[in-house]
Design a protein around this motif. Structure first.
Motif, mmCIF file in Angstrom:
data_model
loop_
_atom_site.group_PDB
_atom_site.id
_atom_site.type_symbol
_atom_site.label_atom_id
_atom_site.label_comp_id
_atom_site.label_asym_id
_atom_site.label_seq_id
_atom_site.Cartn_x
_atom_site.Cartn_y
_atom_site.Cartn_z
ATOM 1 N N MET A 287 3.287 12.786 -11.998
ATOM 2 C CA MET A 287 4.497 12.475 -10.855
ATOM 3 C C MET A 287 4.575 11.547 -11.917
ATOM 4 S SD MET A 287 5.760 13.017 -6.847
ATOM 5 C CE MET A 287 3.927 13.031 -6.900
ATOM 6 N N ASP A 288 5.415 10.384 -12.115
ATOM 7 C CA ASP A 288 6.190 9.015 -12.551
ATOM 8 C C ASP A 288 5.513 7.727 -11.175
ATOM 9 O OD1 ASP A 288 8.498 9.136 -12.343
ATOM 10 O OD2 ASP A 288 9.022 8.872 -14.167
ATOM 11 N N ARG A 289 5.822 6.393 -11.781
ATOM 12 C CA ARG A 289 5.640 6.110 -11.454
ATOM 13 C C ARG A 289 7.015 5.990 -10.038
ATOM 14 N NH1 ARG A 289 2.636 4.564 -7.366
ATOM 15 N NH2 ARG A 289 2.259 2.928 -6.333
ATOM 16 N N THR A 290 7.924 5.406 -10.976
ATOM 17 C CA THR A 290 9.592 5.947 -10.776
ATOM 18 C C THR A 290 10.283 7.185 -9.495
ATOM 19 O OG1 THR A 290 10.391 4.942 -12.691
ATOM 20 C CG2 THR A 290 12.035 5.956 -11.090
ATOM 21 N N THR A 291 8.985 7.678 -9.517
ATOM 22 C CA THR A 291 9.383 8.522 -8.717
ATOM 23 C C THR A 291 8.484 9.055 -7.572
ATOM 24 O OG1 THR A 291 10.132 10.686 -10.604
ATOM 25 C CG2 THR A 291 8.906 11.292 -8.298
ATOM 26 N N ASN B 39 7.883 6.277 -5.704
ATOM 27 C CA ASN B 39 8.829 4.742 -5.511
ATOM 28 C C ASN B 39 9.907 5.292 -4.643
ATOM 29 O OD1 ASN B 39 6.498 2.640 -6.594
ATOM 30 N ND2 ASN B 39 7.807 2.206 -8.080
ATOM 31 N N LYS B 40 10.868 6.164 -5.576
ATOM 32 C CA LYS B 40 11.758 6.477 -5.019
ATOM 33 C C LYS B 40 11.453 7.371 -3.478
ATOM 34 C CE LYS B 40 14.630 7.004 -8.583
ATOM 35 N NZ LYS B 40 15.491 7.924 -9.526
ATOM 36 N N ILE B 41 10.338 8.133 -3.723
ATOM 37 C CA ILE B 41 9.555 8.600 -2.345
ATOM 38 C C ILE B 41 8.921 7.881 -1.307
ATOM 39 C CG2 ILE B 41 8.056 10.844 -1.957
ATOM 40 C CD1 ILE B 41 8.385 12.147 -4.251
ATOM 41 N N GLU B 42 8.416 7.455 -1.121
ATOM 42 C CA GLU B 42 8.140 5.958 -0.826
ATOM 43 C C GLU B 42 9.510 5.274 0.019
ATOM 44 O OE1 GLU B 42 5.121 3.530 -2.981
ATOM 45 O OE2 GLU B 42 3.425 4.774 -2.728
ATOM 46 N N GLY B 43 10.258 4.781 -0.738
ATOM 47 C CA GLY B 43 11.680 4.064 -0.434
ATOM 48 C C GLY B 43 12.098 5.535 0.837
ATOM 49 N N GLN C 241 8.959 18.361 5.275
ATOM 50 C CA GLN C 241 10.157 18.923 3.958
ATOM 51 C C GLN C 241 8.887 17.897 2.811
ATOM 52 O OE1 GLN C 241 13.954 18.860 4.916
ATOM 53 N NE2 GLN C 241 14.000 20.776 5.912
ATOM 54 N N ILE C 242 9.529 16.233 2.961
ATOM 55 C CA ILE C 242 9.016 15.458 1.629
ATOM 56 C C ILE C 242 7.679 15.168 1.875
ATOM 57 C CG2 ILE C 242 8.584 13.081 1.373
ATOM 58 C CD1 ILE C 242 11.067 12.557 2.416
ATOM 59 N N ASP C 243 7.048 15.653 2.478
ATOM 60 C CA ASP C 243 4.941 15.422 2.765
ATOM 61 C C ASP C 243 4.869 17.110 1.652
ATOM 62 O OD1 ASP C 243 4.430 13.842 3.805
ATOM 63 O OD2 ASP C 243 4.023 14.655 5.627
ATOM 64 N N LEU C 244 5.796 18.772 2.212
ATOM 65 C CA LEU C 244 5.594 19.539 1.225
ATOM 66 C C LEU C 244 6.011 19.642 -0.467
ATOM 67 C CD1 LEU C 244 6.843 21.947 4.064
ATOM 68 C CD2 LEU C 244 4.714 21.530 3.619
ATOM 69 N N VAL C 245 7.016 18.586 -0.397
ATOM 70 C CA VAL C 245 7.561 18.489 -1.750
ATOM 71 C C VAL C 245 6.184 17.097 -2.282
ATOM 72 C CG1 VAL C 245 8.925 17.099 -3.364
ATOM 73 C CG2 VAL C 245 9.987 18.885 -0.878
ATOM 74 N N VAL C 246 5.955 16.791 -2.139
ATOM 75 C CA VAL C 246 4.936 16.135 -2.698
ATOM 76 C C VAL C 246 4.147 16.370 -3.093
ATOM 77 C CG1 VAL C 246 3.289 13.784 -2.826
ATOM 78 C CG2 VAL C 246 5.927 13.560 -2.450
ATOM 79 N N LYS D 55 0.507 19.667 -6.578
ATOM 80 C CA LYS D 55 -0.540 20.517 -7.025
ATOM 81 C C LYS D 55 -0.095 21.207 -8.732
ATOM 82 C CE LYS D 55 -1.207 22.800 -2.775
ATOM 83 N NZ LYS D 55 -0.099 23.656 -1.336
ATOM 84 N N GLY D 56 1.575 20.908 -8.556
ATOM 85 C CA GLY D 56 2.249 21.364 -10.156
ATOM 86 C C GLY D 56 0.949 20.685 -11.534
ATOM 87 N N GLY D 57 -0.491 19.770 -11.433
ATOM 88 C CA GLY D 57 -0.844 19.392 -12.783
ATOM 89 C C GLY D 57 -0.368 18.767 -12.681
ATOM 90 N N ASP D 58 0.650 17.673 -12.175
ATOM 91 C CA ASP D 58 1.896 16.439 -12.466
ATOM 92 C C ASP D 58 1.470 15.847 -11.663
ATOM 93 O OD1 ASP D 58 4.930 15.474 -13.354
ATOM 94 O OD2 ASP D 58 2.687 14.944 -14.371
ATOM 95 N N THR D 59 -0.378 15.375 -11.656
ATOM 96 C CA THR D 59 -1.043 14.059 -11.013
ATOM 97 C C THR D 59 -1.219 12.684 -11.243
ATOM 98 O OG1 THR D 59 -3.210 14.744 -10.987
ATOM 99 C CG2 THR D 59 -1.612 15.937 -9.334
#
Length: 92
Positions: free
Chosen positions: A1-5, A7-11, A75-80, A85-89
């Motif tokens: 997951m990149d930093r922009t993503t 940051n958006k989720i945190e926002g 729902q946000i927590d589940l998506v994150v 888990k998808g390996g893109d950590t």
């Protein structure tokens, strides 16, 4: 997951926390002063009924807002978690 993503989720999460806090404050105010709606000083029975109904509606609205906000946060927590888990950590 990149930093922009991230940051958006945190926002979004910060916004939801703010909405939740506001809804909880409104709920507390209504619960603490619900008697003002129930014993509205008027000789007009229709006006008294409308004030009591307004108090009930405001209480229901604040409760629904709290519930919906908490569900959105879950729902946000589940998506994150699924994204992680998808390996893109990796954070860039």
């Amino acid at each position: 997951m990149d930093r922009t993503t991230i940051n958006k989720i945190e926002g979004v999460n910060v916004t939801l926390e703010t909405v939740l806090g506001l809804a909880q404050t409104i709920s507390d105010l209504i619960e603490n002063d619900i008697s003002l709606f129930n014993i509205y000083p008027s000789n007009d029975e229709g006006e008294k009924w409308r004030m009591k109904r307004l108090g009930s509606k405001l209480n229901a609205l604040s409760s629904a807002t709290i519930t919906a906000t908490e569900k959105a946060q879950q729902q946000i927590d589940l998506v994150v978690n699924e994204l992680l888990k998808g390996g893109d950590t990796e954070c860039n």
